[in-house]
Design a protein around this motif. Sequence first.
Motif, PDB file in Angstrom:
ATOM      1  N   ILE A 195       4.220   1.521  -9.267  1.00 47.52           N
ATOM      2  CA  ILE A 195       2.977   0.269  -9.446  1.00 47.52           C
ATOM      3  C   ILE A 195       3.558  -0.731 -10.043  1.00 47.52           C
ATOM      4  N   HIS A 196       2.956  -2.662 -10.218  1.00 43.14           N
ATOM      5  CA  HIS A 196       3.547  -3.185 -10.585  1.00 43.14           C
ATOM      6  C   HIS A 196       2.668  -3.585 -12.292  1.00 43.14           C
ATOM      7  N   GLN A 197       3.724  -2.537 -12.597  1.00 42.56           N
ATOM      8  CA  GLN A 197       2.892  -2.643 -14.320  1.00 42.56           C
ATOM      9  C   GLN A 197       3.185  -1.555 -15.193  1.00 42.56           C
ATOM     10  N   ASP A 198       3.323  -1.551 -16.449  1.00 43.08           N
ATOM     11  CA  ASP A 198       4.440  -0.722 -17.185  1.00 43.08           C
ATOM     12  C   ASP A 198       3.326   0.403 -17.481  1.00 43.08           C
ATOM     13  N   ALA A 199       3.503   1.107 -16.560  1.00 38.91           N
ATOM     14  CA  ALA A 199       1.429   2.278 -16.797  1.00 38.91           C
ATOM     15  C   ALA A 199       2.161   3.718 -16.713  1.00 38.91           C
ATOM     16  N   GLU A 200       2.535   4.061 -16.242  1.00 40.05           N
ATOM     17  CA  GLU A 200       2.347   5.247 -15.646  1.00 40.05           C
ATOM     18  C   GLU A 200       1.381   6.075 -16.400  1.00 40.05           C
ATOM     19  N   VAL A 201       0.565   7.482 -14.852  1.00 40.57           N
ATOM     20  CA  VAL A 201      -0.754   7.956 -14.254  1.00 40.57           C
ATOM     21  C   VAL A 201      -0.034   9.509 -14.887  1.00 40.57           C
ATOM     22  N   TYR A 202      -0.573  10.192 -14.941  1.00 43.64           N
ATOM     23  CA  TYR A 202      -0.434  11.717 -14.648  1.00 43.64           C
ATOM     24  C   TYR A 202      -1.288  12.919 -14.626  1.00 43.64           C
ATOM     25  N   ARG A 203      -1.171  13.524 -13.263  1.00 43.55           N
ATOM     26  CA  ARG A 203      -2.582  14.257 -13.101  1.00 43.55           C
ATOM     27  C   ARG A 203      -2.320  15.367 -14.179  1.00 43.55           C
ATOM     28  N   VAL A 204      -3.438  15.891 -14.853  1.00 47.65           N
ATOM     29  CA  VAL A 204      -3.646  16.856 -15.756  1.00 47.65           C
ATOM     30  C   VAL A 204      -4.264  17.549 -15.495  1.00 47.65           C
ATOM     31  N   TYR A 224       1.027  -0.560  -0.015  1.00 53.97           N
ATOM     32  CA  TYR A 224      -0.196   0.119  -0.137  1.00 53.97           C
ATOM     33  C   TYR A 224       0.651   1.062   0.039  1.00 53.97           C
ATOM     34  N   THR A 225       0.487   2.427  -0.893  1.00 53.77           N
ATOM     35  CA  THR A 225       1.103   3.599  -0.776  1.00 53.77           C
ATOM     36  C   THR A 225       0.507   4.676  -0.755  1.00 53.77           C
ATOM     37  N   GLU A 226       0.949   5.332  -1.100  1.00 58.61           N
ATOM     38  CA  GLU A 226      -0.432   6.715  -1.018  1.00 58.61           C
ATOM     39  C   GLU A 226       0.509   7.501  -2.839  1.00 58.61           C
ATOM     40  N   TRP A 227       0.197   8.734  -2.625  1.00 59.32           N
ATOM     41  CA  TRP A 227       0.367   9.925  -3.398  1.00 59.32           C
ATOM     42  C   TRP A 227      -0.079  11.226  -2.660  1.00 59.32           C
ATOM     43  N   HIS A 228       0.645  12.148  -2.876  1.00 62.30           N
ATOM     44  CA  HIS A 228       0.237  13.577  -2.313  1.00 62.30           C
ATOM     45  C   HIS A 228       0.713  14.623  -3.147  1.00 62.30           C
ATOM     46  N   PRO A 229       0.191  15.972  -3.713  1.00 68.38           N
ATOM     47  CA  PRO A 229       0.297  16.058  -4.697  1.00 68.38           C
ATOM     48  C   PRO A 229       1.575  17.207  -3.098  1.00 68.38           C
ATOM     49  N   ASP A 230       2.240  17.771  -4.527  1.00 73.11           N
ATOM     50  CA  ASP A 230       3.464  18.927  -3.715  1.00 73.11           C
ATOM     51  C   ASP A 230       2.775  19.988  -4.455  1.00 73.11           C
ATOM     52  N   PRO A 231       3.006  21.124  -3.254  1.00 71.71           N
ATOM     53  CA  PRO A 231       1.938  22.390  -3.695  1.00 71.71           C
ATOM     54  C   PRO A 231       2.620  22.953  -4.351  1.00 71.71           C
ATOM     55  N   PRO A 238       0.696  21.694 -15.748  1.00 71.79           N
ATOM     56  CA  PRO A 238      -0.176  21.402 -16.305  1.00 71.79           C
ATOM     57  C   PRO A 238      -0.143  19.755 -16.124  1.00 71.79           C
ATOM     58  N   LYS A 239       1.275  19.425 -16.025  1.00 62.78           N
ATOM     59  CA  LYS A 239       1.261  17.860 -16.254  1.00 62.78           C
ATOM     60  C   LYS A 239       1.890  17.056 -15.043  1.00 62.78           C
ATOM     61  N   VAL A 240       1.335  16.163 -14.132  1.00 59.80           N
ATOM     62  CA  VAL A 240       2.151  16.056 -12.840  1.00 59.80           C
ATOM     63  C   VAL A 240       2.488  13.841 -13.278  1.00 59.80           C
ATOM     64  N   ASP A 244       8.834   3.164 -11.246  1.00 60.24           N
ATOM     65  CA  ASP A 244      10.402   3.092 -10.958  1.00 60.24           C
ATOM     66  C   ASP A 244      10.210   4.111  -9.921  1.00 60.24           C
ATOM     67  N   GLY A 245       8.920   5.084  -9.659  1.00 56.34           N
ATOM     68  CA  GLY A 245       8.839   5.719  -7.880  1.00 56.34           C
ATOM     69  C   GLY A 245       9.364   6.731  -8.243  1.00 56.34           C
ATOM     70  N   ARG A 246       9.920   7.886 -10.271  1.00 57.09           N
ATOM     71  CA  ARG A 246      10.272   9.054 -10.149  1.00 57.09           C
ATOM     72  C   ARG A 246       9.560   9.432 -10.082  1.00 57.09           C
ATOM     73  N   GLU A 247       9.867  10.847  -9.927  1.00 58.58           N
ATOM     74  CA  GLU A 247       9.624  12.401  -9.263  1.00 58.58           C
ATOM     75  C   GLU A 247       8.125  11.967  -8.252  1.00 58.58           C
ATOM     76  N   ASN A 248       9.269  11.650  -7.090  1.00 63.35           N
ATOM     77  CA  ASN A 248       8.288  11.062  -6.318  1.00 63.35           C
ATOM     78  C   ASN A 248       6.577  10.589  -6.055  1.00 63.35           C
ATOM     79  N   SER A 249       6.807   9.696  -7.161  1.00 63.63           N
ATOM     80  CA  SER A 249       5.283   8.793  -7.858  1.00 63.63           C
ATOM     81  C   SER A 249       4.636   8.029  -7.466  1.00 63.63           C
ATOM     82  N   ALA A 250       3.627   7.155  -7.388  1.00 62.06           N
ATOM     83  CA  ALA A 250       3.531   6.291  -6.392  1.00 62.06           C
ATOM     84  C   ALA A 250       3.586   5.129  -7.414  1.00 62.06           C
TER      85      ALA A 250
END
Length: 244
Positions: free
Chosen positions: A171-180, A142-149, A155-157, A163-169
């Motif tokens: 995931i065990h899949q070749d998947a990247e998710v961005y908040r736009v 279990y993990t969480e992602w909280h927005p960085d003020p 526009p895209k985070v 791989d958890g880069r850029e303080n992302s949560a």
Amino acid sequence: MPPDSEQDAAVMKTQIRKSHERGHADHGWLDSHHTFSFADYYDPAHMGFRSLRVINQDRVAPGGGFPTHPHRDMEIFSYVLEGSLAHKDSLGNGRELKPGQIQLMSAGKGVLHSEFNPSRSDPAHFLQIWIQPQARSLVPSYTEWHPDPALEKEPKVLVISPDGRENSAVIHQDAEVYRVRLEDEAQVTHEVKTGRGVWFQLIRGQVTANGQTLNPGDALSTEDAGTLTLTSSGETEGLLFDLG
């Protein structure tokens, strides 16, 4: 090659999933829209997109929620939009998520969890998303992602990655998710690489995506390499999935 053939070859092929075409279930305490087949809603044309299996837009009445139930072999995350979401699981986690925050649970070889709206007066509104993992019977986590003020106006985070880069949560899949998130008449691009697919789910506002208009609840997908351009009309928010 005829002159207009080069232009046609450069056009990114996309598919639109309109909000009103989604499945819908109203249980009183829960009002849910299903982008893909889920529970009693079955649509053989919409069983998922690559490893993406579920996008449910849920509104939970005050005090309502999902009692303890099992999951396995699925990466499950919730993105809170309004209100709050209380999470408890058999791993010992007990958390209350606020708007803009994400919880990511890797069910792995098996986990029990519950999710409730802890408020007695305000509804909870969130997206629940399931992504199939690369391997079965993983150790649950279990993990969480909280927005960085400091990135609030970006526009895209990146919020989830393998791989958890850029303080992302993670995931065990070749998947990247961005908040736009876009302000009025703003624009952002995303490069779709060869062999990958992108799904963009619009949550609020209006967006023009490569010339096609999306309204809240609509989605656009593509498996064509090239540049996806999102242009806002008013303040907008969505999630972009880049999937191997």
